[in-house]
Design an enzyme around this catalytic site. Structure first.
Site, mmCIF file in Angstrom:
data_model
loop_
_atom_site.group_PDB
_atom_site.id
_atom_site.type_symbol
_atom_site.label_atom_id
_atom_site.label_comp_id
_atom_site.label_asym_id
_atom_site.label_seq_id
_atom_site.Cartn_x
_atom_site.Cartn_y
_atom_site.Cartn_z
ATOM 1 C CB SER A 140 2.705 1.686 6.386
ATOM 2 O OG SER A 140 1.451 1.695 7.000
ATOM 3 C CG ASP A 197 0.520 -4.164 2.909
ATOM 4 O OD1 ASP A 197 1.012 -3.651 1.894
ATOM 5 O OD2 ASP A 197 -0.258 -3.564 3.670
ATOM 6 C CG HIS A 209 -0.461 0.200 2.521
ATOM 7 N ND1 HIS A 209 -0.164 -0.824 3.388
ATOM 8 C CD2 HIS A 209 -0.181 1.343 3.205
ATOM 9 C CE1 HIS A 209 0.258 -0.331 4.531
ATOM 10 N NE2 HIS A 209 0.266 0.980 4.449
#
Length: 711
Positions: free
Chosen positions: A647, A231, A94
Site C-alpha cells: 500500500s 486513496d 489508509h
C-alpha cells in the site's frame, strides 16, 4: 525424525548449490517480488522486453542516485514515494489514516473534511511516525550458515544463527546518522541478506483528502474492482540543518533526498509497462498444502469470525455519535481490512483449487526425491515420503494449539482496548514513568470505556462458543461459571467497576507500570498471557524446517526456473503491464457519481456536498484529463504482484515516472499470498492525475503542485 530431516537437507543442499540463481528459463512477466539489488540479467531482459527504458543502475544503485532513493517504508507498515526535492511524500490515505485521525476532533474533523497545510509552518508533526530509506542489500548467507554445524539440534542452530545475525547488524549500525542493518532470512532460511536502512523520525502531515474521497467505497468496495477511491495522503520528511535524521524540532528543515520521482501526466494504455517499488509484507508461495489448509482453518476462519463480533458493535456506536466515530475510525479500518481479507483469501483458495494444485506438486516432489535417492545412494537411506509425512504429522499435532493461539489473540488481545494496553504494558515493562503516562494518555484518548466493556463481554461469549481446547481457556472462564453463574455481563460489570483502569475518574491514580500490578485488569492480562504462552509452545521450528526443505526440493527439482523469494517486508520490485479485468482497466468520474446516486443510504458511497458539486461540475484541470479518453481516469489496473505492505507503493511507467499509487488487490485473486494466478491477479492503483486534481482543483493546494516535476 530430525536426523532423517538433516540427511534429506544435506542431499537438497548439494543439489541446490548450482541451481539457486543459475537458471535458464524466463519467469512470468507479471509474477514476482524481486529484490532490487539482486536482479538477474535474464529478469532484466524480460523487463526491457515489456517496455522498461531505465538501466538496472537507474533503478537501483547504492553508490549513485537512482529510483530506489525515492521509495520509503512508511511507518513500518506501508510504502511511499518521495516526489519533490523538499521531501514531499505520497502514500495512501489508509496508510496516513492513523495520523489524520490523531489530529482530528469534532471541532476540526480532518477525517471527514480533509486537511491542507497552506504553509510549511502549518504542517502537522506526528509522534512515532517515521520513514525508512533502503541504502543497500548484501548477501551474508555464507557468514550466517558458517555458524551452524550438522551436530547441532534445532534450538542450538537457531541460537547460533541469531548470534551471528546480531553481530552483523551491529556492524552496520550508525546511530548518529540513523543508519541500521537488518538481516532477514529468504527461502525460509536457505539464504540470508543484510538490508541497510536510514530512518527519519520527523514526518509531518501536509494534505489529506476528505474521507469520502480517500476511503470512497469503504468496506463495501474493499478488495473489489471497479474502484473509485482517491486513496492518497501527503506527508513531508524533515531533517536537521545538516540534512541528517533528527527528532522533531521546530527548527528542522524539509529533507532534501538524493533523488525523487518525477510525475507523469501522460497516462497509460492496455499493454503499457508498469512497475511497482515498495515494501510488500508477507507471501508464502512455497507453503505446502498442509500449511495452507492449516492457515485457513486455524487463522483465517477465526479472524473473520471474531473480528466480526467487535466490528458489529463498533459500527453501531460510530454511526450514533461523531466523537465515537473519530475515536475508533483507525481501529475500525484496520480490523475490517483483515476481517474481509480473511474471508476473501479462503474463498479464493477454495475457488481456485490451490490446495489440490499444491498436492499435485508435492506428489511430483516425492517422485523426484525417490529418483535422487536412487541416483545418490550414499547420501541417504530410503526415506520415501518422510518429508511430507513429517509435515502432515507436525501440522496435525499443532492444530489445537494454533487454533487456540489465534482464538486467544483475536478474542482478548484484539477485543478490549484497555486489556490490550495492560497486555502491552506488561510485555514492554516501561520503567520511565513519564513515558508510561504519555502512552496511557495517548491510548485512552481513543477509548470509550462503556463501549470497551460491551466489546469485551461479547468477545468472552464468542470465545466460549468457539473454544475447543479446555487447557487453553483463561482461568477467569471458570470464575464466570462458579461465581457469576455463567453471566458474562455480570462478570464484566464487576470487573470494570473494580478496576481503576476502567474508571475515568481514577486514571490519575495510575502513574507507573507498578500502579497496575494490583489492578484486577492486570490479573486478566497475566491470565491471558499465560495461555498465549502455552498455546505457542507447539513445535513450529520442526514445521519451519520441513517447509524450508520442501521449498529447497521444489527449486532443486525445477532448477531451470528462476524463483524469487517470498515477500518479507524488504524492498521489492514487481513488474508487468496495464491489463483489464472483466473488460475494463480504468474507472471514470461518472462511475463514482453513479454509485453515489444508486445507493444513497450506503455510508460508504456518501459524498460531502462540496465533493459532489466538484465532481458533477467536472473541473478537474485540463492537464489531468487524458487526451485520448477525454476524461480524467480515477483508478486503474495492472497485473503487478501485490500484497499487504505494498500500500502506497509507487507505480511507474517505462521511463521511471510516477503514474499512480498501489492501494489494493482484487477479490478474485486474494489467494495470491499463496499462489499467484496470472489470469486473475491484479494490482489496483489510484491514478496520479486523480491525486493531483484533488490536490490542486478541489483542495486548492497549488503550492504542492509547484514542488513537483511534472512530465
Amino acid at each position: 525424525m530430525y536426523c532423517y530431516m538433516k540427511r534429506i537437507g544435506l542431499l537438497l543442499q548439494m543439489l541446490l548449490i548450482a541451481a539457486f540463481f543459475c537458471n535458464s528459463s524466463l519467469v512470468r512477466a507479471d509474477e514476482g517480488m524481486w529484490m532490487v539489488g539482486n536482479l538477474s540479467a535474464r529478469t532484466d531482459s524480460v523487463m526491457r522486453a515489456l517496455g522498461l527504458e531505465l538501466s538496472h543502475k537507474e533503478v537501483f544503485n547504492p553508490y549513485a542516485p537512482s529510483l530506489n532513493d525515492a521509495i520509503v517504508m512508511f511507518g513500518g507498515y506501508c510504502s511511499g514515494v518521495v516526489v519533490s526535492s523538499d521531501g514531499l511524500v505520497f502514500t495512501n490515505h489508509h496508510c496516513g489514516f492513523m495520523s489524520i485521525q490523531k489530529h482530528s476532533a469534532t471541532e476540526h474533523d480532518y477525517l471527514k473534511d480533509g486537511f491542507f497545510a497552506k504553509r510549511l509552518k502549518d504542517e502537522l508533526p506526528n509522534d512515532g511516525l517515521y520513514v525508512v530509506f533502503h541504502l543497500n542489500t548484501i548477501d551474508v548467507t555464507d557468514r550466517v550458515l558458517e555458524a551452524v554445524s550438522d551436530t547441532m539440534d534445532m534450538e542450538e542452530r537457531n541460537m547460533a544463527i541469531m548470534s551471528c545475525i546480531y553481530s552483523i547488524e551491529a556492524e552496520a549500525e550508525d546511530s548518529i546518522h540513523g543508519i541500521y542493518g537488518s538481516v532477514t532470512p529468504y527461502y525460509r532460511g536457505s539464504k540470508y541478506y543484510l538490508s541497510v536502512y536510514q530512518q527519519y523520525d520527523d514526518v509531518r502531515l501536509v494534505f489529506a483528502p476528505p474521507q469520502c474521497l480517500g476511503k470512497f467505497g469503504g468496506d463495501t468496495d474493499n478488495w473489489m474492482w471497479p474502484r473509485q477511491t482517491c486513496d492518497f495522503s501527503v506527508f513531508r520528511i524533515y531533517a536537521g540543518k545538516d540534512n541528517q535524521p533528527a527528532k522533531y524540532s521546530k527548527d528542522n528543515q524539509p529533507y532534501h533526498p538524493k533523488g525523487y520521482a518525477h510525475v507523469s501526466t501522460q497516462g497509460y494504455q492496455p499493454g503499457s509497462y508498469c512497475m511497482t517499488l515498495g515494501y510488500p509484507g508477507s507471501t508464502d508461495r512455497y507453503l505446502s498444502s498442509y500449511g495452507i489448509n492449516h492457515t485457513m482453518r486455524t487463522k483465517n476462519d477465526l479472524v473473520h469470525e471474531v473480528r466480526g463480533v467487535k466490528l458489529d458493535i463498533l459500527s453501531k456506536a460510530m454511526k450514533a455519535d461523531a466523537a465515537t466515530r473519530i475515536k475508533y475510525a483507525s481501529k475500525y479500518a484496520s480490523l475490517s481490512n483483515y476481517w474481509k481479507n480473511a474471508l476473501g483469501q479462503n474463498t479464493a483458495l477454495e475457488n481456485l483449487g490451490v490446495i489440490r494444485e499444491k498436492q499435485e506438486l508435492e506428489r511430483e516432489v516425492n517422485e523426484w526425491l525417490d529418483s535422487m535417492y536412487a541416483a545418490f545412494p550414499d547420501s541417504a537411506d530410503s526415506y520415501e515420503n518422510v518429508l511430507l509425512d513429517s509435515l502432515k504429522s507436525l501440522y496435525e499435532k499443532s492444530f489445537d494449539y494454533a487454533y487456540g493461539l489465534t482464538l486467544l489473540d483475536e478474542s482478548f488481545t484484539n477485543s478490549s482496548d484497555i486489556l490490550r494496553f495492560v497486555l502491552l504494558s506488561t510485555v514492554r515493562k516501561v520503567d520511565d514513568e513519564s513515558m508510561f503516562v504519555q502512552q496511557m494518555e495517548e491510548t485512552y484518548k481513543d477509548i470509550d470505556i462503556d463501549l470497551d466493556r460491551q466489546v469485551f463481554a461479547a468477545a468472552i461469549r464468542n470465545y466460549m462458543k468457539m473454544a475447543r481446547n479446555p487447557e487453553l481457556n483463561p482461568d477467569f472462564m471458570q470464575e464466570i461459571d462458579t461465581v457469576f453463574g455463567g453471566d458474562v455481563d455480570a462478570f464484566t460489570d464487576n470487573l470494570y467497576s473494580r478496576s481503576r483502569l476502567c474508571q475515568s475518574n481514577r486514571l490519575a491514580e495510575i502513574t507507573s507500570i507498578d500502579s497496575i500490578f494490583t489492578d484486577p485488569m492486570f490479573d486478566i492480562a497475566t491470565d491471558v498471557l499465560s495461555k498465549l504462552y502455552m498455546a505457542s509452545g507447539y513445535d513450529s521450528d520442526g514445521i519451519d524446517e520441513c517447509e524450508r526443505m520442501l521449498g529447497d526440493a521444489i527449486r532443486a527439482m525445477n532448477n531451470d526456473k528462476e524463483y524469487y523469494p517470498d515477500a518479507n517486508f524488504t524492498m521489492r520490485l514487481s513488474f508487468g503491464k496495464i491489463k483489464p479485468l472483466n473488460g475494463g482497466y480504468f474507472t471514470q468520474p461518472q462511475s463514482l457519481i453513479d454509485k453515489n446516486d444508486a445507493v444513497p443510504f450506503n455510508d460508504d458511497y456518501e459524498l460531502l456536498p462540496s465533493v459532489s458539486r466538484w465532481l458533477r461540475k467536472g473541473d478537474f484541470g485540463e492537464r489531468y484529463v487524458d487526451r485520448g479518453l477525454g476524461l480524467m481516469p480515477l483508478c486503474f489496473l495492472s497485473d503487478n504482484d501485490i500484497t499487504g505492505g505494498n500500500s502506497g507503493s509507487g507505480m511507474f511507467d517505462g521511463k521511471g515516472r510516477l503514474i499512480g499509487l498501489a492501494f489494493d488487490g482484487n477479490w478474485e485473486a486474494l489467494s495470491g499470498d499463496y499462489k499467484f494466478d496470472s489470469q486473475l491477479q491484479r494490482c489496483i492503483g489510484v491514478d496520479i492525475r486523480y491525486v493531483l486534481s484533488v490536490i490542486e482543483k478541489f483542495g486548492k493546494g497549488k503550492r504542492l503542485i509547484r514542488e513537483l516535476t511534472l512530465e
